[in-house]
Design an enzyme around this catalytic site. Structure first.
Site, PDB file in Angstrom:
ATOM      1  N   THR A  32       1.206  -1.488   0.430  1.00  0.00           N
ATOM      2  CA  THR A  32       0.137  -0.208   0.223  1.00  0.00           C
ATOM      3  C   THR A  32       0.779   0.951   0.648  1.00  0.00           C
ATOM      4  OG1 THR A  32       0.573   0.264   2.584  1.00  0.00           O
ATOM      5  CG2 THR A  32      -1.701  -1.240   1.460  1.00  0.00           C
ATOM      6  N   ASP A  33       0.347   2.560  -0.224  1.00  0.00           N
ATOM      7  CA  ASP A  33       0.937   3.583  -0.166  1.00  0.00           C
ATOM      8  C   ASP A  33       0.873   4.056   1.272  1.00  0.00           C
ATOM      9  OD1 ASP A  33      -1.879   4.948  -0.387  1.00  0.00           O
ATOM     10  OD2 ASP A  33      -1.711   5.249  -2.414  1.00  0.00           O
ATOM     11  N   ALA A  34       0.634   5.324   1.624  1.00  0.00           N
ATOM     12  CA  ALA A  34       1.011   6.145   2.527  1.00  0.00           C
ATOM     13  C   ALA A  34      -0.490   6.178   2.722  1.00  0.00           C
ATOM     14  CB  ALA A  34       1.452   7.654   2.467  1.00  0.00           C
ATOM     15  N   ALA A  35      -0.966   6.633   2.233  1.00  0.00           N
ATOM     16  CA  ALA A  35      -2.745   6.558   2.432  1.00  0.00           C
ATOM     17  C   ALA A  35      -3.632   4.764   3.099  1.00  0.00           C
ATOM     18  CB  ALA A  35      -4.007   6.887   0.943  1.00  0.00           C
ATOM     19  N   ILE A  37      -4.052   2.490   0.298  1.00  0.00           N
ATOM     20  CA  ILE A  37      -4.772   2.309  -1.077  1.00  0.00           C
ATOM     21  C   ILE A  37      -3.576   1.068  -1.493  1.00  0.00           C
ATOM     22  CG2 ILE A  37      -5.259   2.694  -3.076  1.00  0.00           C
ATOM     23  CD1 ILE A  37      -6.308   5.755  -1.362  1.00  0.00           C
TER      24      ILE A  37
END
Length: 157
Positions: A32-35, A37
């Site tokens: 995932t990314d920082a959010a 997602i």
């Protein structure tokens, strides 16, 4: 947590009663990314795992194809339609079906879904090439037969 809670088998897939191959996948932090997602390129990894398990399940694993016929499959093209995001800890399914078999290539449709909702749909063409020369070669008959049994089901993912 009790034993077996939230446990899924992400090492192998299975064929659904509807006729397509299913590989369960859990989303990990690293994907995932920082959010939180799923990073878009990771869907390609999920699809690759599903294709590898599909080959094993139909009896023509990558290494056996290379050993027996000096042939390997490579992705020639992939068109991905990103519909909705997946998130950290989601349990997803990668559903794969064979849509067309040609002389040296196979077209697959792969959908990544969560609770029957399609998140990403990919049209993938894998090409058969010589492990030695790197040139396109016809798909070995035994491999073609294994895929034809799968393709005859003609189901959407």
């Amino acid at each position: 947590m009790g034993k077996g809670v939230n446990k899924i088998d992400t090492q192998t897939g299975s064929f659904s009663s509807a006729g397509f191959h299913i590989l369960p996948v859990r989303v990990y932090y690293e994907e995932t990314d920082a959010a939180g997602i799923v990073y878009y390129a990771n869907y390609l990894r999920f699809a690759e795992r599903a294709r590898t398990e599909l080959l094993r399940e139909i009896g023509v694993a990558h290494e056996s194809i290379k050993k027996n016929w000096s042939v390997e499959f490579v992705v020639r093209s992939c068109n991905a339609n990103y519909i909705a995001p997946a998130f950290l800890d989601d349990v997803l399914e990668v559903r794969t079906t064979c849509t067309k078999i040609k002389g040296a290539s196979i077209a697959l449709r792969q959908a990544v879904a969560r609770n029957c909702e399609e998140l990403v749909v990919m049209d993938v063409i894998i090409a058969s090439r010589s492990h030695i020369s790197g040139r396109a070669v016809r798909i070995p008959n035994e491999v073609r037969v294994a895929f034809q049994q799968f393709a005859e089901l003609e189901n959407e993912v």
